[in-house]
Every structure is written in structure tokens, then in C-alpha cells.
Design an enzyme around this catalytic site. Structure first.
Site, PDB file in Angstrom:
ATOM      1  N   TRP A  26      32.947  28.009  38.848  1.00 26.98           N
ATOM      2  CA  TRP A  26      33.955  28.654  39.688  1.00 26.98           C
ATOM      3  C   TRP A  26      33.301  29.581  40.704  1.00 26.98           C
ATOM      4  CZ3 TRP A  26      39.319  28.548  39.924  1.00 26.98           C
ATOM      5  CH2 TRP A  26      39.951  27.724  38.987  1.00 26.98           C
ATOM      6  N   PHE A  59      34.403  31.223  30.560  1.00 27.46           N
ATOM      7  CA  PHE A  59      34.811  31.171  29.162  1.00 27.46           C
ATOM      8  C   PHE A  59      33.934  30.226  28.341  1.00 27.46           C
ATOM      9  CE2 PHE A  59      37.735  30.522  25.574  1.00 27.46           C
ATOM     10  CZ  PHE A  59      38.094  31.833  25.341  1.00 27.46           C
ATOM     11  N   VAL A  81      31.610  34.440  37.149  1.00 28.99           N
ATOM     12  CA  VAL A  81      32.449  35.334  37.944  1.00 28.99           C
ATOM     13  C   VAL A  81      33.875  35.244  37.419  1.00 28.99           C
ATOM     14  CG1 VAL A  81      33.308  35.900  40.248  1.00 28.99           C
ATOM     15  CG2 VAL A  81      31.060  34.849  40.002  1.00 28.99           C
ATOM     16  N   VAL A  82      34.469  36.401  37.176  1.00 35.03           N
ATOM     17  CA  VAL A  82      35.885  36.455  36.831  1.00 35.03           C
ATOM     18  C   VAL A  82      36.526  37.449  37.795  1.00 35.03           C
ATOM     19  CG1 VAL A  82      37.603  36.793  35.016  1.00 35.03           C
ATOM     20  CG2 VAL A  82      35.277  36.063  34.407  1.00 35.03           C
ATOM     21  N   VAL A  83      37.465  36.944  38.605  1.00 37.67           N
ATOM     22  CA  VAL A  83      38.129  37.776  39.607  1.00 37.67           C
ATOM     23  C   VAL A  83      39.533  38.117  39.109  1.00 37.67           C
ATOM     24  CG1 VAL A  83      38.915  37.909  42.001  1.00 37.67           C
ATOM     25  CG2 VAL A  83      36.806  36.665  41.457  1.00 37.67           C
ATOM     26  N   THR A  87      47.819  38.249  36.572  1.00 42.96           N
ATOM     27  CA  THR A  87      48.246  38.024  35.185  1.00 42.96           C
ATOM     28  C   THR A  87      47.207  38.614  34.231  1.00 42.96           C
ATOM     29  OG1 THR A  87      47.060  35.921  34.925  1.00 42.96           O
ATOM     30  CG2 THR A  87      49.267  35.817  35.924  1.00 42.96           C
ATOM     31  N   HIS A  89      45.328  37.138  32.338  1.00 43.05           N
ATOM     32  CA  HIS A  89      44.229  36.184  32.173  1.00 43.05           C
ATOM     33  C   HIS A  89      42.867  36.856  32.349  1.00 43.05           C
ATOM     34  CE1 HIS A  89      41.556  32.889  33.695  1.00 43.05           C
ATOM     35  NE2 HIS A  89      42.083  32.265  32.653  1.00 43.05           N
ATOM     36  N   ARG A 128      27.622  41.635  44.983  1.00 48.20           N
ATOM     37  CA  ARG A 128      26.727  41.669  43.824  1.00 48.20           C
ATOM     38  C   ARG A 128      25.953  40.364  43.612  1.00 48.20           C
ATOM     39  NH1 ARG A 128      30.910  44.849  43.445  1.00 48.20           N
ATOM     40  NH2 ARG A 128      30.801  46.803  42.314  1.00 48.20           N
TER      41      ARG A 128
END
Length: 161
Positions: A26, A59, A81-83, A87, A89, A128
Site C-alpha cells: 500500500w 497487517f 504505512v498506515v494512514v 473509521t 480501522h 518520513r
């Protein structure tokens, strides 16, 4: 600013370490920067043949890290990366990935470099990612931390002379 006060790590005698890098797919531009930084750090450390694996998302990082840790790697580096979105999530994924990677390291004794960006927006991730114009290079930092820890562990497991 994130990264302020970070230590400058010097790692020696680590060219023979087996290191794997696992990268999520992602956010391709950000991930390309993180992977490039990680591979550059490995080259700087003299580690010429790292393993690079891609997984669908952040994940999936812990399960692959666990398998690699059990297959003789001296260090594993997880990049993702988690944006934040609208929600819950974001919280679930960040918590699961962080706890999962921590559990891998604690259970196996294999250092896991944490190069998972948990950000509010894409610009924070770009800042980053180690790209031109970025203020930080978290892929490089994650490798350096994991390899430094692996070298430390090796130094305490070898007989003192």
C-alpha cells in the site's frame, strides 16, 4: 518533529548477518522510499544479499516476520504505512501490527526493525519516507536499529575473551 533526539548508531562487523526486509504494498510512492532507504542502509553496513519480500499490507507483516525469524535470520525489518482515516480501522491495524511485531521479537529473540509509519495523512508519510524533500528516512533508521540490536545480541552470546 518526529525523530528529534534520535541516536546516531554506529554498527561494525555485521556484514555476515542475515537480514530480511518485509515491505507492504500500500502507498507505493512512500513504500518505494522506505525500501530504498532500507536497502541503502544495508549496503552501507556491508550486507550485500538481504532478502526482500513484499506483502499486501501492514497487517500481514507480523506473520511473515515470525516465519523469517524462525528460519535463521539475524534481523528482520518490517516496513509499512498506515494512514488515519474516518473509521476505527487505523487504530486496529496500528495496534495489531505493533503488538504483532513486538511479539515476534520477544518470542524469537530476533530483532525486528519497526519501519511502519502510522500517520495522520499522506504528507506525514512522505516526510518520513526518505524521498527527495523528506525530513526523515525511516527505512534506513529501521534497518540500522535492527542490525545494531542483532550485533549487540551477538556480542553477548559469544564467549568473552
Amino acid at each position: 518533529m518526529s525523530g528529534k533526539g534520535a541516536p546516531e548508531l554506529t554498527v561494525k562487523n555485521c556484514a555476515d548477518l542475515r537480514v530480511a526486509v518485509i515491505a507492504a504494498q500500500w502507498h507505493e510512492k512512500v513504500m518505494d522510499g522506505l525500501v530504498d532507504g532500507a536497502l541503502r542502509a544495508l549496503a552501507d553496513l556491508g550486507i550485500d544479499e538481504p532478502t526482500l519480500l513484499r506483502v499486501p499490507g501492514a497487517f500481514e507483516l507480523p506473520v511473515v516476520a515470525k516465519v523469517l525469524a524462525g528460519r535463521g535470520y539475524d534481523a528482520v525489518v518490517a516496513l509499512g504505512v498506515v494512514v488515519r482515516g474516518g473509521t476505527p480501522h487505523f487504530e486496529y491495524v496500528c495496534q495489531g501490527v505493533t503488538q504483532g511485531l513486538t511479539q515476534v521479537a520477544v518470542d524469537t529473540g530476533v530483532p525486528v526493525g519497526f519501519g511502519v509509519l502510522t500517520v495522520d495523512d499522506e504528507q506525514q508519510a512522505l516526510d518520513r519516507a526518505g524521498l527527495d524533500g523528506s525530513t526523515e528516512d525511516k527505512g534506513h533508521e529501521a534497518v540500522t536499529a535492527a542490525v545494531s540490536t542483532a550485533a549487540t545480541l551477538r556480542s553477548v552470546s559469544e564467549p568473552w575473551r
